[in-house]
Design an enzyme around this catalytic site. Structure first.
Site, PDB file in Angstrom:
ATOM      1  N   GLU A 109      39.788  33.468  48.015  1.00 55.16           N
ATOM      2  CA  GLU A 109      40.727  33.604  46.903  1.00 55.16           C
ATOM      3  C   GLU A 109      41.954  32.745  47.204  1.00 55.16           C
ATOM      4  O   GLU A 109      43.038  33.251  47.485  1.00 55.16           O
ATOM      5  CB  GLU A 109      41.132  35.068  46.688  1.00 55.16           C
ATOM      6  CG  GLU A 109      41.856  35.268  45.360  1.00 55.16           C
ATOM      7  CD  GLU A 109      42.490  36.641  45.211  1.00 55.16           C
ATOM      8  OE1 GLU A 109      42.543  37.149  44.082  1.00 55.16           O
ATOM      9  OE2 GLU A 109      42.950  37.199  46.223  1.00 55.16           O
ATOM     10  N   GLU A 114      44.702  47.130  46.363  1.00 57.53           N
ATOM     11  CA  GLU A 114      45.109  45.948  47.149  1.00 57.53           C
ATOM     12  C   GLU A 114      46.627  45.840  47.220  1.00 57.53           C
ATOM     13  O   GLU A 114      47.282  45.699  46.179  1.00 57.53           O
ATOM     14  CB  GLU A 114      44.542  44.684  46.518  1.00 57.53           C
ATOM     15  CG  GLU A 114      44.944  43.411  47.250  1.00 57.53           C
ATOM     16  CD  GLU A 114      44.486  42.146  46.545  1.00 57.53           C
ATOM     17  OE1 GLU A 114      44.442  41.100  47.202  1.00 57.53           O
ATOM     18  OE2 GLU A 114      44.177  42.206  45.341  1.00 57.53           O
TER      19      GLU A 114
END
Length: 255
Positions: A236, A139
């Site tokens: 998130e 990520e």
């Protein structure tokens, strides 16, 4: 109907992890994910998931020595043994609770040696992950929240994924991080779809719920549907108060 996953690193993070799983079910999330669950015995998490009929999508490798400012180990030259221990820990926990993915954190580093180190450790992670049918995710993190993090752009991640060329190595496409560093979410998502393993979201630039900020998530989520991506999307974000009070977006954005 569109599905959402609650990231319990931010949502209900004031509760013990099994209780947070219960809260996510009560709020009608379809799945959960977490950051670093290692302080909670895996059997307790597994039992909570079974009780509430939820699945754990994924978790992160350890950040390392947080007191020393570490935020991942796998791109740190000279730290291969620590990185692989963190990978083994994450894969075992993921396997124990039935999670399908592990995000291997790169850490604060730069340069050719860091890249070579990251590739070497991702080779290890994908090989070990394949034994458990676990996907390895990488990520890019934005340079405002994580200045100096090795992996900062989707182009950088895509280059690594192409070079390593393992079917279980995928991109974690976090709309918040990508918007801050690169923008052009629609085209990037469309172009990168073949290598995307998970999508996360939060408003930008404040990382709050997806009903504010500069990203039009109604459009982004419609595009995701049109592209044929049907996995749960990871919420998130950082609630501005109690998590339950931050969930007004869910009904509007379910589609």
């Amino acid at each position: 109907m569109r599905q959402f996953s609650a990231n319990l690193g931010f949502l209900w993070n004031d509760l013990p992890l099994p209780d947070a799983i219960h809260a996510a079910k009560r709020a009608r999330f379809d799945a959960v994910e977490c950051h670093w669950p290692y302080d909670t015995p895996s059997e307790d998490v597994k039992a909570a998931l079974k009780t509430h009929g939820l699945r754990m999508l994924g978790l992160n490798t350890s950040r390392g020595d947080v007191s020393a400012g570490e935020n991942g180990l796998s791109a740190l030259p000279g730290r291969d043994a620590d990185a692989r221990a963190a990978i083994d820990e994450a894969l075992k926990y993921a396997s124990d609770v039935g999670a399908g993915a592990v995000h291997v954190m790169a850490g604060f580093s730069a340069g050719d040696a860091a890249r070579s180190t990251f590739i070497r450790n991702l080779d290890y992670a994908t090989e070990q992950g394949a034994k458990h049918s676990i996907t390895i995710l990488i990520e890019p993190l934005n340079g405002y929240d994580a200045p100096g993090y090795f992996l900062q752009t989707t182009d950088q991640a895509a280059s690594l994924i192409r070079e390593i060329d393992r079917p279980n190595l995928k991109l974690m496409f976090d709309c918040y991080h990508v918007q801050l560093m690169e923008g052009d979410l629609s085209h990037r998502m469309e172009n990168l779809l073949p290598i995307i393993g998970h999508i996360q979201f939060a408003s930008a630039p404040d990382r709050g719920p997806p009903d504010g900020g500069e990203i039009n998530f109604a459009h982004v989520f419609d595009l995701i549907d049109e592209l044929g991506y049907d996995k749960p999307l990871g919420a998130e974000y950082k609630p501005k108060g109690p998590t339950d009070a931050s969930l007004k977006w869910m009904d509007r954005l379910r589609g």
